[in-house]
Design an enzyme around this catalytic site. Structure first.
Site, PDB file in Angstrom:
ATOM      1  N   HIS A 367     -55.409  25.503-148.214  1.00 35.81           N
ATOM      2  CA  HIS A 367     -54.496  24.648-147.546  1.00 35.81           C
ATOM      3  C   HIS A 367     -54.495  23.360-147.590  1.00 35.81           C
ATOM      4  CE1 HIS A 367     -51.173  27.287-145.860  1.00 35.81           C
ATOM      5  NE2 HIS A 367     -52.021  28.239-146.049  1.00 35.81           N
ATOM      6  N   PRO A 368     -53.874  22.178-147.733  1.00 38.52           N
ATOM      7  CA  PRO A 368     -54.229  20.858-147.414  1.00 38.52           C
ATOM      8  C   PRO A 368     -54.480  20.528-146.343  1.00 38.52           C
ATOM      9  CG  PRO A 368     -51.595  21.068-147.671  1.00 38.52           C
ATOM     10  CD  PRO A 368     -52.531  22.598-148.014  1.00 38.52           C
ATOM     11  N   GLU A 387     -42.424  20.884-145.581  1.00 39.09           N
ATOM     12  CA  GLU A 387     -42.966  21.272-144.443  1.00 39.09           C
ATOM     13  C   GLU A 387     -43.445  19.839-143.692  1.00 39.09           C
ATOM     14  OE1 GLU A 387     -43.689  25.805-145.724  1.00 39.09           O
ATOM     15  OE2 GLU A 387     -45.340  24.306-145.592  1.00 39.09           O
ATOM     16  N   GLN A 388     -44.392  19.347-144.314  1.00 43.40           N
ATOM     17  CA  GLN A 388     -44.678  17.998-143.581  1.00 43.40           C
ATOM     18  C   GLN A 388     -43.753  17.013-143.457  1.00 43.40           C
ATOM     19  OE1 GLN A 388     -48.670  16.580-144.552  1.00 43.40           O
ATOM     20  NE2 GLN A 388     -49.472  18.632-145.464  1.00 43.40           N
ATOM     21  N   PHE A 419     -57.496  22.285-140.533  1.00 44.07           N
ATOM     22  CA  PHE A 419     -56.553  22.645-139.449  1.00 44.07           C
ATOM     23  C   PHE A 419     -55.167  23.257-140.070  1.00 44.07           C
ATOM     24  CE2 PHE A 419     -53.079  21.404-136.699  1.00 44.07           C
ATOM     25  CZ  PHE A 419     -53.529  21.852-135.503  1.00 44.07           C
ATOM     26  N   ALA A 422     -48.247  25.823-138.370  1.00 47.02           N
ATOM     27  CA  ALA A 422     -46.738  26.120-138.993  1.00 47.02           C
ATOM     28  C   ALA A 422     -46.076  24.731-138.349  1.00 47.02           C
ATOM     29  CB  ALA A 422     -46.315  27.418-138.444  1.00 47.02           C
ATOM     30  N   VAL A 423     -45.923  23.719-139.371  1.00 50.20           N
ATOM     31  CA  VAL A 423     -45.278  22.520-138.796  1.00 50.20           C
ATOM     32  C   VAL A 423     -43.772  22.692-138.446  1.00 50.20           C
ATOM     33  CG1 VAL A 423     -47.007  20.861-139.960  1.00 50.20           C
ATOM     34  CG2 VAL A 423     -44.632  21.766-141.252  1.00 50.20           C
TER      35      VAL A 423
END
Length: 467
Positions: A367-368, A387-388, A419, A422-423
């Site tokens: 994950h980024p 998502e972001q 970190f 779920a945004v």
């Protein structure tokens, strides 16, 4: 491919609005099973007498013999019970569907004319009222085609609905294969019509059915029958008032409810149902055509029916850069229950949870960082980018970006993985608060929380793709 054919999901927790005509809260449908003259009988070329659904307790088939008493019970249905039901339904102006056994219809021309004069639907109840569980598909298909031909010859119209009753596991597929039926009713799986591929199923009932006068743990009096029908109606009507309208089927047999001591219970129920507003009394063909017009089958690539390559291509990125999860999930016992976002997520999450610690850690490290360098360079996956952006992380001030990059670095240094949150469940402010709170957790706690968040991200991604 290990595939489970039964559909245990149905419509899920919230059923669709059936959009019954005029905003009806319930669709009520009466079926008359016309079997008299089509039952097992050596006169009909059968090997034994009938033993099903009569007043004879513990009846058994008599091989190679006529069972005079059994025959006379069926004859009562044709001679007396039918006409009693016919008078009741026409008096009440309530439409009906007849499940007509083709050979029974052929032997009862006056009753057929009465059905037609009352404008009832005459659906097919098969060639003979016999059990098909041991028939081969070819033998059952041959009887089905013969039933259609005889039905058409006797009534002047081919049947548009089908119900074998004592069916086999092949029946519904054979109906679909034949291709000429608006619906099939050999199922009891729902309170609404549903699609079996391209074939509509209008499910039937064995509980709101007078056959329970002739079965163990059944109705012993008309009051029991009436109360059960009323309770069923009340429950479904209340669901309709709450915005989840349903269909109620009532199954009738001329030789059973057509008896004087039972028909008054049916009359009382009809009076009760007619006293309520917003009730649609319909023939099954009307329900079927309404469903065809308002709820056509939904076409999409069903995960349980995909090839492995297509499955992995479609769902290999649900867990970030970890197609091995989809590869393993494909080998599970997938079925219709997995053709939804919740169902497929369940299968993918099982493979993630059963993986080794090292494998799960690899998913986390794939994950980024949130609002990190990959985002700035435009190198996130399409899913992560969307998502972001949805949480406003693509519109940070320089100070906000620096703050998130500082938190990212501290978090990775302490825990060894990015970190993850779920945004879609959060805002920019709640993400920052969670970041500042979770960075102080021990690594074991954070590993469990990160895995939970990875699953939640996957669920959101599937909701975009599947029902």
């Amino acid at each position: 491919m290990n595939r489970y054919p039964r559909d245990m999901r149905g419509y899920g927790p919230k059923t669709p609005d059936p959009k019954w005509p005029n905003g009806a809260k319930i669709a009520v449908q009466f079926v008359i099973n016309y079997e008299e003259g089509g039952e097992n009988c050596v006169l009909h070329g059968d090997t034994a007498s009938e033993a099903f659904l009569s007043e004879i307790v513990g009846a058994a088939a008599w091989p190679d013999k006529r069972h005079w008493n059994m025959e006379s019970f069926y004859e009562y249905g044709a001679r007396a019970g039918f006409w009693r039901l016919h008078r009741l339904l026409t008096e009440k102006d309530i439409p009906a569907t007849v499940y007509g056994v083709a050979t029974a219809l052929a032997r009862n021309p006056e009753q057929v004319r009465a059905m037609q004069d009352a404008n009832w639907e005459i659906a097919s109840h098969g060639l003979k009222w016999i059990d098909y569980k041991d028939h081969t598909p070819d033998a059952e298909r041959a009887d089905m085609l013969e039933a259609i031909a005889l039905h058409t010859e006797v009534t002047g119209l081919r049947p548009r609905g089908w119900y074998t009753g004592r069916c086999s596991c092949h029946t519904v597929d054979l109906v679909a294969e034949e291709g000429g039926f608006d619906y099939v009713s050999d199922a009891y799986a729902d309170d609404l019509p549903y699609w079996h591929g391209e074939q509509l199923v209008v499910p039937y009932t064995l509980d709101c059915n007078d056959m329970r006068f002739a079965t163990p743990q059944g109705f012993n009096s008309g009051d029991q029958f009436y109360n059960y029908l009323k309770d069923t109606f009340d429950a479904l009507y209340a669901e309709g008032e709450a915005g989840q309208a349903k269909m109620m089927s009532v199954g009738l047999h001329c030789r059973l409810v057509g008896r004087p001591g039972r028909v008054m219970a049916l009359r009382r129920f009809m009076d009760y149902a007619q006293s309520k507003a917003d009730v649609w009394f319909a023939k099954r063909i009307e329900i079927a055509r309404h469903w065809h017009d308002n709820h056509p089958p939904v076409q999409f690539d069903r995960p349980s029916q995909m090839t492995k390559d297509a499955f992995v291509a479609a769902y290999g990125s649900i867990f970030e850069h970890s197609p091995w999860i989809a590869e393993r999930a494909f080998d599970l016992e997938l079925g219709p229950a997995h053709d939804s976002a919740t169902g497929l997520h369940h299968a993918l999450a099982r493979m993630f949870r059963s993986a080794s610690y090292k494998e799960r850690l690899g998913v986390l490290t794939a994950h980024p960082d949130l609002a990190g360098k990959l985002a700035s360079a435009g190198k996130l996956t399409a899913e992560s980018t969307s998502e972001q952006a949805g949480a406003g992380l693509d519109l940070l001030t320089d100070d906000e970006r620096a703050m998130f990059q500082k938190l990212n670095a501290e978090y990775v240094e302490k825990h060894g993985f990015p970190f993850i949150i779920a945004v879609r469940d959060n805002t920019k402010a709640s993400i920052q608060a969670a970041f500042e709170r979770r960075i102080n957790n021990d690594t074991e706690t954070e590993f469990a929380e990160a895995c939970s968040q990875v699953e939640r991200i996957g669920e959101w991604r599937l909701k975009v793709m599947l029902p």
